[in-house]
Scaffold this motif. Structure first.
Motif, PDB file in Angstrom:
ATOM      1  N   SER A 121      41.824   0.634  52.853  1.00  0.00           N
ATOM      2  CA  SER A 121      40.813   0.530  53.896  1.00  0.00           C
ATOM      3  C   SER A 121      40.934   1.712  54.832  1.00  0.00           C
ATOM      4  CB  SER A 121      40.985  -0.773  54.673  1.00  0.00           C
ATOM      5  OG  SER A 121      40.857  -1.883  53.816  1.00  0.00           O
ATOM      6  N   HIS A 122      39.800   2.197  55.301  1.00  0.00           N
ATOM      7  CA  HIS A 122      39.814   3.294  56.244  1.00  0.00           C
ATOM      8  C   HIS A 122      40.290   2.782  57.605  1.00  0.00           C
ATOM      9  CE1 HIS A 122      36.603   5.704  53.867  1.00  0.00           C
ATOM     10  NE2 HIS A 122      37.768   5.662  53.293  1.00  0.00           N
ATOM     11  N   ASP A 123      40.890   3.699  58.382  1.00  0.00           N
ATOM     12  CA  ASP A 123      41.302   3.326  59.727  1.00  0.00           C
ATOM     13  C   ASP A 123      40.076   2.995  60.547  1.00  0.00           C
ATOM     14  OD1 ASP A 123      43.871   3.862  59.024  1.00  0.00           O
ATOM     15  OD2 ASP A 123      43.838   5.929  59.799  1.00  0.00           O
ATOM     16  N   ALA A 160      24.723  18.512  52.875  1.00  0.00           N
ATOM     17  CA  ALA A 160      24.098  17.468  52.061  1.00  0.00           C
ATOM     18  C   ALA A 160      24.696  16.104  52.357  1.00  0.00           C
ATOM     19  CB  ALA A 160      24.267  17.793  50.574  1.00  0.00           C
ATOM     20  N   ASN A 161      25.952  16.058  52.776  1.00  0.00           N
ATOM     21  CA  ASN A 161      26.628  14.810  53.129  1.00  0.00           C
ATOM     22  C   ASN A 161      27.808  15.169  54.018  1.00  0.00           C
ATOM     23  OD1 ASN A 161      28.797  15.637  51.382  1.00  0.00           O
ATOM     24  ND2 ASN A 161      27.683  14.784  49.626  1.00  0.00           N
ATOM     25  N   ASP A 162      28.636  14.205  54.324  1.00  0.00           N
ATOM     26  CA  ASP A 162      29.777  14.476  55.206  1.00  0.00           C
ATOM     27  C   ASP A 162      31.095  14.543  54.443  1.00  0.00           C
ATOM     28  OD1 ASP A 162      30.023  11.855  54.510  1.00  0.00           O
ATOM     29  OD2 ASP A 162      30.167  11.073  56.560  1.00  0.00           O
ATOM     30  N   ASN A 163      31.037  14.879  53.157  1.00  0.00           N
ATOM     31  CA  ASN A 163      32.238  14.949  52.331  1.00  0.00           C
ATOM     32  C   ASN A 163      32.904  16.317  52.403  1.00  0.00           C
ATOM     33  OD1 ASN A 163      31.562  12.376  51.538  1.00  0.00           O
ATOM     34  ND2 ASN A 163      30.680  13.002  49.577  1.00  0.00           N
ATOM     35  N   LEU A 164      34.119  16.373  51.880  1.00  0.00           N
ATOM     36  CA  LEU A 164      34.813  17.636  51.656  1.00  0.00           C
ATOM     37  C   LEU A 164      34.475  18.130  50.253  1.00  0.00           C
ATOM     38  CD1 LEU A 164      38.346  16.542  52.937  1.00  0.00           C
ATOM     39  CD2 LEU A 164      36.633  17.798  54.248  1.00  0.00           C
ATOM     40  N   ALA A 165      34.534  19.429  50.041  1.00  0.00           N
ATOM     41  CA  ALA A 165      34.265  20.024  48.728  1.00  0.00           C
ATOM     42  C   ALA A 165      35.531  20.676  48.199  1.00  0.00           C
ATOM     43  CB  ALA A 165      33.143  21.052  48.805  1.00  0.00           C
ATOM     44  N   VAL A 166      35.850  20.373  46.938  1.00  0.00           N
ATOM     45  CA  VAL A 166      36.962  21.033  46.247  1.00  0.00           C
ATOM     46  C   VAL A 166      36.381  21.740  45.029  1.00  0.00           C
ATOM     47  CG1 VAL A 166      39.130  20.725  44.996  1.00  0.00           C
ATOM     48  CG2 VAL A 166      38.667  19.359  47.040  1.00  0.00           C
ATOM     49  N   HIS A 182      43.004  15.108  55.800  1.00  0.00           N
ATOM     50  CA  HIS A 182      41.689  14.588  56.209  1.00  0.00           C
ATOM     51  C   HIS A 182      41.555  13.126  55.792  1.00  0.00           C
ATOM     52  CE1 HIS A 182      40.144  18.654  57.201  1.00  0.00           C
ATOM     53  NE2 HIS A 182      40.907  19.035  56.182  1.00  0.00           N
ATOM     54  N   PRO A 183      42.337  12.228  56.375  1.00  0.00           N
ATOM     55  CA  PRO A 183      42.242  10.821  55.965  1.00  0.00           C
ATOM     56  C   PRO A 183      40.851  10.254  56.217  1.00  0.00           C
ATOM     57  CG  PRO A 183      43.501  11.059  58.009  1.00  0.00           C
ATOM     58  CD  PRO A 183      43.290  12.442  57.475  1.00  0.00           C
ATOM     59  N   GLY A 184      40.387   9.446  55.272  1.00  0.00           N
ATOM     60  CA  GLY A 184      39.092   8.806  55.432  1.00  0.00           C
ATOM     61  C   GLY A 184      37.918   9.609  54.924  1.00  0.00           C
ATOM     62  N   SER A 222      47.250   7.064  47.508  1.00  0.00           N
ATOM     63  CA  SER A 222      47.321   8.375  48.149  1.00  0.00           C
ATOM     64  C   SER A 222      46.189   9.299  47.722  1.00  0.00           C
ATOM     65  CB  SER A 222      48.662   9.043  47.836  1.00  0.00           C
ATOM     66  OG  SER A 222      48.770   9.328  46.449  1.00  0.00           O
ATOM     67  N   MET A 223      45.399   8.880  46.716  1.00  0.00           N
ATOM     68  CA  MET A 223      44.288   9.703  46.253  1.00  0.00           C
ATOM     69  C   MET A 223      43.046   9.439  47.097  1.00  0.00           C
ATOM     70  SD  MET A 223      44.759  11.773  43.639  1.00  0.00           S
ATOM     71  CE  MET A 223      43.207  11.834  42.738  1.00  0.00           C
ATOM     72  N   PRO A 224      42.271  10.481  47.412  1.00  0.00           N
ATOM     73  CA  PRO A 224      41.026  10.265  48.160  1.00  0.00           C
ATOM     74  C   PRO A 224      39.932   9.743  47.240  1.00  0.00           C
ATOM     75  CG  PRO A 224      41.234  12.576  47.591  1.00  0.00           C
ATOM     76  CD  PRO A 224      42.501  11.899  47.106  1.00  0.00           C
TER      77      PRO A 224
END
Length: 515
Positions: A22-24, A235-241, A315-317, A346-348
């Motif tokens: 669960s997210h904080d 496009a969204n609020d995600n991180l890009a790898v 970058h938790p969450g 531990s994986m996002p």
């Protein structure tokens, strides 16, 4: 779609997409309410745990992954008595013919027909069983051991008014239980679909583009692809790898794939580059050269998983979008296959995966390199290629392990084709009709959304797709959750051109083989 657990009649928890914990949740710290808030939190926690069946709260049982990527159209309805009316499972609203996968590892205890309805039951041990019914086809046999994500059949007609569907039932120690109590987290954002306004909006176009695609709807479930603005909003609020392909490099001037996230609107601080050499450098990246990409793709997949864990720690969450070119897409797929074998907190969450000209069905040239080993002249040619690659004269060693693994029919590609390990991750596979290295028909990911984009030039090369304005536009719309791009005329051309390219490469190998 969201995984939902009701507590009493008033408390509902929504679990974020694909996240395994669960997210904080922050709560305002009003000084006069601190004690009361602590009491409420304690009471709700106790009530929530008391309301969850013992099996759901137990860590001994494996979490189940959704057997299909679809919304739940009917939920579990517990009967008041053993033989009373109710709904002993959940239904997914999927089209007939959709592939169905095992929710977790186990042994097939039944595969066949029950009262004319095809079904598969898997024994997961410790009293846990899952049953998948309303199937049109069964592709496993009783006694077979399956991994999480193994294809076990295809969905058929639903037992309700929907066009197609799948019924999932879960038993614990012989009793039917609510499958949602045992499902891992699912994404609530899947129900929200946005698309760019690329032309004037009329009432008809609003209906066509924004209404839900209901069974039998007369509206076309796609939108024409329009070129992307030069500086689009995120496009969204995600991180890009970003994951480069074979022979890519981040030394000196990085390859074009590494500029893609910025062109898709991601902020610089939200972009990470995977390194084939290691993640101990600045921003978890150690600059690498082409020779670092020639190794075992399975090892690179493990390295990618480790980098994602470190990104999550910073970058938790935050969810992740993977953007991969060529070989990088196979590395990403194998990483997801590894992640599916065990729930790793531990994986996002991996929300989206976009592959640019990835050889999901193998690269003919990689297969040709393997075929050359069967002739003396071919072996000399391979040794010469390796000699040149070691001295930096060419960017790919034709005898490299990665080349073998990218060949059509390689054990690695066959293992990926036999399972679907996305479990909620959305996938877009982009290809180019005139790619000489990965023909368009080899860049198709069966069962996933695939888009062929117009060529940027007749001799543009393998990396041209990451510079294509139409490829970028398709990727952007996909990341925003928009309707899929309409099929264009290049799709048919791509199939023919890919077949001809593969035929030429195979013919060349056969010509050399007798020498």
């Amino acid at each position: 779609m969201a995984a939902r657990v009701s507590v009493g009649a008033s408390v509902t928890w929504l679990t974020d997409v694909g996240d395994r914990t669960s997210h904080d949740r922050s709560v305002s710290a009003h000084p006069n309410r601190g004690a009361m808030r602590a009491i409420v939190v304690a009471v709700v926690t106790v009530v929530a745990l008391a309301g969850i069946p013992p099996a759901a709260a137990s860590s001994d049982l494996p979490l189940l992954s959704p057997p299909v990527d679809a919304q739940i159209t009917r939920r579990f309805e517990e009967p008041r008595m053993d033989w009373g009316p109710g709904h002993r499972g959940i239904d997914y609203g999927v089209a007939a013919g959709t592939g169905v996968r095992a929710a977790t590892f186990g042994t097939i205890s039944f595969a066949g027909s029950v009262a004319g309805i095809l079904a598969v039951t898997i024994d997961h041990g410790r009293g846990l069983e899952t049953t998948y019914s309303q199937l049109a086809e069964v592709s496993v046999d009783a006694g077979e051991v399956v991994a999480a994500g193994t294809w076990i059949g295809v969905a058929g007609e639903a037992h309700s008014e929907l066009e197609g569907g799948l019924h999932l039932g879960v038993k614990l120690n012989g009793e039917y239980v609510d499958p949602e109590d045992h499902l891992g987290p699912v994404d609530a954002s899947r129900a929200i679909h946005l698309t760019r306004l690329v032309h004037s909006v009329s009432e008809d176009s609003l209906l066509a583009e924004y209404l839900p695609r209901l069974p039998g709807s007369p509206f076309r479930p796609c939108v024409p692809t329009q070129p992307l603005d030069e500086t689009p909003p995120p496009a969204n609020d995600n991180l890009a790898v970003v994951i480069g392909g074979i022979a890519s490099s981040t030394q000196g001037h990085p390859d074009d794939i590494f500029s893609v996230p910025a062109r898709l609107g991601y902020e610089t601080a939200d972009i990470f580059h995977f390194s084939y050499r290691g993640g101990d450098g600045h921003r978890l990246h150690e600059p690498y050269g082409p020779e670092d990409t020639w190794g075992d793709l399975r090892g690179y997949a493990a390295d990618l998983a480790e980098q994602l864990r470190r990104v999550r720690a910073q970058h938790p969450g935050r969810a992740i979008d993977l953007i991969a070119h060529s070989q990088g897409g196979i590395v990403a797929r194998y990483m997801l296959a590894l992640a599916a074998t065990e729930w790793d907190a531990s994986m996002p969450p991996i929300e989206n995966l976009i592959t640019f000209s990835t050889p999901h069905r193998g690269a003919p040239l990689a297969g040709a390199a393997g075929d050359l080993r069967s002739s003396p002249v071919g072996r000399v040619a391979l040794e010469a290629g390796s000699w040149l690659a070691e001295r930096g004269k060419i960017r790919i060693d034709p005898s490299a392990t990665a080349v073998d693994q990218l060949a059509p029919g390689s054990p690695l590609l066959d293992s990926l084709a036999s399972t679907d390990t996305m479990f909620g991750t959305r996938v877009l596979a982009l290809n180019l009709p005139n790619d000489p290295i990965v023909p368009a028909d080899r860049a198709v990911w069966p069962g996933k959304e695939t888009v062929t984009v117009p060529p940027t030039g007749w001799l543009a090369g393998h990396s041209a797709i990451v510079r294509s304005p139409f490829a970028l536009a398709s990727a952007y719309d996909f990341l925003r959750g928009g309707a899929p791009a309409c099929t264009n005329n290049w799709s048919g051309v791509a199939t023919g051109a890919g077949w001809l390219t593969g035929l030429f490469e195979r013919s060349l190998t056969r010509w050399i083989d007798p020498l």
